[in-house]
Design an enzyme around this catalytic site. Structure first.
Site, mmCIF file in Angstrom:
data_model
loop_
_atom_site.group_PDB
_atom_site.id
_atom_site.type_symbol
_atom_site.label_atom_id
_atom_site.label_comp_id
_atom_site.label_asym_id
_atom_site.label_seq_id
_atom_site.Cartn_x
_atom_site.Cartn_y
_atom_site.Cartn_z
ATOM 1 N N GLN A 100 0.835 -1.203 0.000
ATOM 2 C CA GLN A 100 0.000 0.000 0.000
ATOM 3 C C GLN A 100 0.871 1.254 0.000
ATOM 4 O OE1 GLN A 100 -2.287 1.523 3.490
ATOM 5 N NE2 GLN A 100 -4.076 0.967 2.264
ATOM 6 N N TYR A 171 -6.349 10.197 4.710
ATOM 7 C CA TYR A 171 -4.944 10.469 4.408
ATOM 8 C C TYR A 171 -4.856 11.330 3.140
ATOM 9 C CZ TYR A 171 -3.839 7.113 8.073
ATOM 10 O OH TYR A 171 -3.744 6.479 9.283
ATOM 11 N N ARG A 219 -7.827 1.947 -2.281
ATOM 12 C CA ARG A 219 -8.628 1.860 -1.058
ATOM 13 C C ARG A 219 -9.380 3.174 -0.862
ATOM 14 N NH1 ARG A 219 -7.223 -0.372 5.109
ATOM 15 N NH2 ARG A 219 -8.950 -1.851 5.029
ATOM 16 N N GLY A 316 -8.828 -8.153 8.878
ATOM 17 C CA GLY A 316 -7.783 -7.313 9.443
ATOM 18 C C GLY A 316 -7.361 -7.719 10.832
ATOM 19 N N ARG A 317 -8.016 -7.149 11.847
ATOM 20 C CA ARG A 317 -7.614 -7.428 13.226
ATOM 21 C C ARG A 317 -7.710 -8.912 13.565
ATOM 22 N NH1 ARG A 317 -11.563 -3.161 15.910
ATOM 23 N NH2 ARG A 317 -12.737 -3.790 14.046
ATOM 24 N N CYS A 343 -11.165 -4.821 20.355
ATOM 25 C CA CYS A 343 -10.946 -3.868 21.451
ATOM 26 C C CYS A 343 -10.010 -2.733 21.058
ATOM 27 C CB CYS A 343 -10.387 -4.599 22.670
ATOM 28 S SG CYS A 343 -8.708 -5.253 22.441
ATOM 29 N N ALA A 391 -4.202 -13.157 33.595
ATOM 30 C CA ALA A 391 -2.756 -13.233 33.819
ATOM 31 C C ALA A 391 -2.329 -14.665 34.119
ATOM 32 C CB ALA A 391 -2.346 -12.303 34.965
ATOM 33 N N LYS A 428 -20.141 -6.552 25.555
ATOM 34 C CA LYS A 428 -18.858 -7.020 26.097
ATOM 35 C C LYS A 428 -18.723 -8.546 26.122
ATOM 36 C CE LYS A 428 -15.949 -4.951 27.551
ATOM 37 N NZ LYS A 428 -15.713 -4.445 28.912
#
Length: 640
Positions: A100, A171, A219, A316-317, A343, A391, A428
């Site tokens: 890109q 952009y 894009r 993507g994520r 998130c 954790a 959530k």
């Protein structure tokens, strides 16, 4: 998944399936913009994971175009050797690769440009960045047209199968294409035709350098979703012009920085929400269209393709959380995919806050692919973990991955800790994936899990482990307020655990926990007031999630009082002391405390003489977010 895994052509480039990794900034490049082994290994993992096309992240065509301090560069021939190595490795891993071409324009900070002022079509600051850019001269615009074209030429010489022009998200190209940012009245602004002059000149010059058969993608934000921004109807007209000018595929995104709550949508937006915009544009053009926008499930991706809304889907994520998304989808194993939480905490927010590189709650191996691929230890240690919250789960998982013998002890009857409560408020529920994905890994890795069993010093003495990892979490922090011991006072944790609450509720504390608990109660029809001593609420929430949370609180008539200390809780109600003077909120049925947390850790001091290595992680050392807890767990486990 038949449609999703059918081949398709973009121009003369044939792709083995319809799954695309879109360009996402990582910060894995070197500070000078050159390719690193870390960047290669990151992209290579996703190519091995079965995606048909990898579009390498934003790549600056000019040093003043950097959107982040370590953005990949392509403004000089010196970048070609590294880019060639990147393209070769992605090809060898089984995917086609595009890159890109990007210039941030006004949507960057001067610290990313070595202190230089950003440039833009007009000297109008981005509402989010707030730095006034310098207006480009016509001569500079012409030189940037050439810079984009030379970037395309370098991409082709480096072995990339295609280039993508970044004309979305506010952009530089997008800035020229919209009255939102372009206030010029010369040949590059003032009406629709002149808004398009810059991208059309770029396309013409790119074609002159790469030839008619080299695939060029574009894009575009279908809807910029801001006042004076381009609408979807206008984007349809733009799309037709771009295709006529030689674009081989359109990659339809949404939004600009000011509407980034859509660009990187949180769970408040349904999966695949932006596919409708892709379908609108697809109906008007003859080239393939790529849909993007919280496509987190193979079934959603398949529906988009099979229903004809788009020809390809950008994952993507979700490709960050699980680089093997494509393989698992093809093999009919969707439940094995590590789900994205949407998130933004480890990826989008990290770069926006100026951090060096991205990370991920759901995938600590992100950016460490080679290290995790060769995980192992010369000496397996006996490791016990106290606590089954995020954790503790991650510490047990990572330690087992590195070859240690691990047993996890959780005093409660279920794993998950605070995440089980965090998943209760509206939108959530996806946070339960933090637990689900890790428990699956623990079972696969043979970690012994002991529920309803609190790890004590006596047990540790009998077990004689080499390592104890203390992940015993936190408990509510109760403020020193008169009346806090009244019967109608409960904690947010009590509420989210199911404690009954009256109709008229005051929530003390307007951070993440307080606002989400208020949202949860307001959804049930409660009359809720949030009292916060600071000037703003929800400052510890990701911007996208905060936008929708605040909108829901407003829609549900939650009253919010900021800069308002609480003096006491009485029979009459809650005594507050804002600048306007002391008064009482009442009558109040229930007071909910969301005033922070305190670490729970009695174990480490008691066992430090019994065990060679004792580590304290997560909320047990300092209450914080899940991302920090997971990162601490990972660091400890890798160094055992």
């Amino acid at each position: 998944m038949m449609k999703l895994f059918q081949p398709i052509n973009i121009g003369k480039m044939e792709l083995k399936n319809r799954l695309v990794v879109p360009p996402m900034g990582t910060g894995f490049s070197a500070p000078d913009g050159t390719v690193t082994d870390r960047l290669i290994e990151y992209h290579e993992a996703r190519a091995r994971g079965g995606f048909g096309l990898i579009i390498v992240e934003v790549t600056a065509i000019d040093p003043l175009g950097n959107g982040a301090p370590s953005e990949l560069g392509i403004w000089d021939d010196k970048f070609i050797p590294g880019l060639s190595r990147l393209a070769d490795r992605i090809h060898a891993a089984g995917a086609k690769v595009a890159i890109q071409l990007h210039h941030a324009g006004r949507s960057t900070f001067s610290f990313s440009l070595g202190g230089q002022q950003p440039v833009a079509p007009s000297p109008v600051p981005d509402p989010i960045i707030r730095e006034v850019p310098r207006e480009l001269t016509v001569e500079e615009i012409k030189s940037l047209v050439e810079a984009y074209a030379q970037g395309a030429r370098r991409a082709k010489e480096s072995g990339f199968n295609a280039v993508e022009l970044h004309g979305a998200h506010g952009y530089l190209i997008a800035q020229f294409m919209s009255a939102y940012a372009n206030k010029r009245i010369d040949e590059y602004g003032g009406d629709f035709e002149r808004f398009l002059r810059f991208p059309l000149e770029i396309l013409q010059r790119v074609r002159e350098l790469v030839g008619p058969d080299y695939p060029v993608l574009f894009r575009i934000s279908g809807d910029e979703a801001v006042p004076q921004g381009r609408t979807l109807d206008e984007s349809v007209v733009v799309a037709k012009r771009l295709v006529k000018a030689g674009v081989d595929a359109l990659h339809v995104s949404v939004g600009v920085y000011e509407s980034s709550y859509l660009t990187s949508a949180p769970p408040a937006m349904e999966p695949g929400f932006n596919a409708a915009a892709a379908a609108t544009i697809k109906s008007a053009v003859s080239v393939p269209v790529i849909a993007v926008g919280r496509i987190i499930d193979p079934a959603v991706a398949e529906d988009i393709i099979s229903s004809g809304k788009a020809d390809l889907v950008a994952i993507g994520r979700s490709s960050l959380t699980d680089p093997e998304f494509a393989i698992k989808a093809k093999e009919g194993r969707p439940d094995d995919i590590v789900k994205c939480l949407s998130c933004n905490e480890g990826c989008i927010d990290m770069l926006m806050m100026g951090n060096a590189s991205i990370t991920c709650i759901q995938n600590p191996a992100l950016g460490r692919e080679a290290e995790y691929a060769s995980a192992g230890t010369a000496k397996a240690k006996k490791v016990v973990v106290a606590g089954g919250g995020p954790a503790g789960l991650e510490a047990a998982r990572a330690a087992a991955l590195w070859g240690h013998n691990v047993t996890l002890y959780e005093k409660g009857d279920s794993l998950g800790g605070q995440v089980l409560l965090a998943a209760v408020p509206p939108t959530k529920e996806v946070w339960l994936e933090v637990v689900r994905s890790r428990v699956k890994d623990l079972q696969r890795l043979g970690v012994e899990i002991k529920l309803g069993c609190e790890l004590t010093p006596q047990m540790i003495k009998q077990l004689s482990p080499d390592v104890v990892i203390v992940a015993t979490g936190s408990a509510p922090l109760l403020p020193d307020i008169p009346g806090i011991d009244r019967d109608n006072v409960v904690t947010a944790q009590d509420v989210l655990s199911g404690t009954p609450v009256g109709v008229r509720v005051v929530v003390i504390g307007g951070g993440l926990v307080g606002c989400e608990t208020a949202d949860y109660l307001a959804q049930q029809g409660k009359d809720v007031t949030i009292v916060e001593m600071l000037r703003h609420t929800a400052q510890d929430i990701s911007p996208g999630a905060r936008y929708f949370l605040r909108r829901r609180l407003k829609e549900r008539n939650v009253k919010i009082l900021t800069s308002t200390p609480v003096k006491a809780i009485t029979q009459e109600g809650v005594v507050i002391n804002p600048e306007s003077g002391e008064r009482t909120l009442g009558p109040v049925d229930t007071v909910v405390l969301a005033t922070g947390a305190r670490s729970v850790n009695d174990l480490s001091a008691e066992v430090k003489e019994l065990v060679p290595e004792v580590y304290v992680i997560g909320d047990a050392t300092s209450p914080g977010k899940v991302l920090q807890a997971v990162q601490q767990a990972t660091e400890v486990a890798r160094k055992l």
